[in-house]
Design an enzyme around this catalytic site. Structure first.
Site, mmCIF file in Angstrom:
data_model
loop_
_atom_site.group_PDB
_atom_site.id
_atom_site.type_symbol
_atom_site.label_atom_id
_atom_site.label_comp_id
_atom_site.label_asym_id
_atom_site.label_seq_id
_atom_site.Cartn_x
_atom_site.Cartn_y
_atom_site.Cartn_z
ATOM 1 N N GLU A 47 0.777 -1.139 0.093
ATOM 2 C CA GLU A 47 -0.040 -0.058 -0.055
ATOM 3 C C GLU A 47 0.946 1.100 -0.228
ATOM 4 O OE1 GLU A 47 -2.755 -0.097 3.313
ATOM 5 O OE2 GLU A 47 -3.353 -2.114 2.923
ATOM 6 N N ASP A 58 -5.247 8.436 10.600
ATOM 7 C CA ASP A 58 -3.636 7.914 10.857
ATOM 8 C C ASP A 58 -3.481 8.490 12.140
ATOM 9 O OD1 ASP A 58 -2.973 6.294 8.763
ATOM 10 O OD2 ASP A 58 -3.299 8.323 7.429
#
EC number: 4.2.1.20
Length: 259
Positions: A47, A58
Site C-alpha cells: 500500500e 492515521d
C-alpha cells in the site's frame, strides 16, 4: 487478465503480509526502491500512501511521515511519475491509499486512468463514504478495473458489512479498532472476538486486518481470522530509523514478526 489483488487471494489465501509506506518519506525519490525491496523480501502486497495534510484516520507516526513527504515536495502527480515504470519488474499487487481531497483535485477518472497506466490494482480512500462510492465512483473504478477497498470497524453494523461485501471486490480492510493507526503490543480478547465474528459471517470477500499490527502476537492474531495483516506504522518507523534503507527495514520487521 484477473486483477492482481484477486489473483493473490486466489493463490495464497492465508498469512499474507501487506506493507504500507508513505510515498516521499523519508526521501522524495525513494518510492520505487522501497517497492522493489519489499517485493524482493517476500511481501505479498504493498500500500503506497499518498501524503495529505489532514490524514484523519492515521496516528502520529503516519501523520509525521505525510508532513515530511509534503515538505520534501511529494504530490500525487509526482507519485504517478515515479511509478510510471514500476511494472517492468514488480509483479505483486500495488494499492494506493490516500484521502479524497487530493484525488478529487486530480479528478477521479483521470486518477483511475493514471492508476491503469502505472499498474496500480486498487485504492483505499478512508474518508470516502460507502454511499458516495456506490453512487458516484463505483462505475468509474469498474470501468478501469480498479478495486476500491472499503474499511470496516467494530462499529460497522452487520447489515453494512454485508452491503460492502456485496458491492465491492478485492478484499475488505478489517480495521482492528475505532482508533487511529499505530503499533500495539497485542490484541485483547474483545478485538479477537470481533475478528472471529466477521470471519463467521462467511463473507464473499477475503479480509485483511490493519491498524496496530507490529509483532508476532498481533500478526498471528490477525492471520488466525483473516487472510493476513497490513503493517504500516511499524514499517514507517523502521524505514525512518534505517534512513530510508527499505532492505534493512523490512528485514528487521520480518525478524520482529518471528519473535
Amino acid at each position: 487478465m484477473l486483477n492482481r489483488i484477486n489473483q493473490l487471494f486466489q493463490d495464497s489465501p492465508k498469512n499474507l503480509l501487506s506493507i504500507y509506506f508513505c510515498a516521499g518519506c523519508p526521501t522524495l525519490d525513494g518510492t520505487a526502491d522501497v517497492i522493489r525491496a519489499l517485493e524482493k523480501n517476500g511481501v505479498s502486497m504493498i500500500e503506497i500512501g499518498i501524503p495529505f495534510s489532514d490524514p484523519m484516520a492515521d496516528g502520529i507516526v503516519i501523520q509525521n511521515a505525510a508532513t515530511r513527504a509534503l515538505h520534501n515536495g511529494m504530490s500525487l502527480r509526482l507519485l504517478f511519475e515515479q511509478l510510471r515504470d514500476i511494472r517492468r519488474d514488480v509483479r505483486i499487487p500495488l494499492v494506493l491509499m490516500g484521502y479524497l481531497n487530493p484525488i478529487m483535485q486530480f479528478g477521479f477518472e483521470a486518477f483511475c486512468q493514471k492508476c491503469v497506466e502505472c499498474g496500480i490494482d486498487g485504492v483505499i480512500i478512508p474518508d470516502l463514504p460507502f454511499r458516495d462510492y456506490e453512487e458516484s465512483y463505483k462505475a468509474i473504478a469498474s470501468k478501469y478495473d480498479i478495486r476500491v477497498i472499503m474499511l470496516i470497524t467494530p462499529e460497522t453494523s452487520e447489515a453494512r458489512v454485508r452491503e460492502i461485501d456485496a458491492h465491492t471486490d478485492g478484499f475488505i480492510y478489517l480495521v482492528s479498532s475505532a482508533a487511529t493507526t499505530g503499533a500495539q503490543k497485542d490484541f485483547d480478547t474483545r478485538k479477537q472476538a470481533y475478528f472471529k465474528k466477521i470471519e463467521d459471517m462467511n463473507l464473499r470477500n477475503p479480509r485483511m486486518v490493519g491498524f496496530g499490527i507490529s509483532n508476532k502476537q498481533t500478526f498471528d492474531a490477525a492471520c488466525a481470522h483473516s487472510s493476513g495483516a497490513i503493517i504500516g506504522s511499524r514499517f514507517v518507523t523502521l524505514l525512518n530509523e534505517k534512513e530510508g534503507d527499505a532492505e534493512k527495514a523490512i528485514r528487521q520487521l520480518k525478524e520482529d514478526l518471528k519473535q
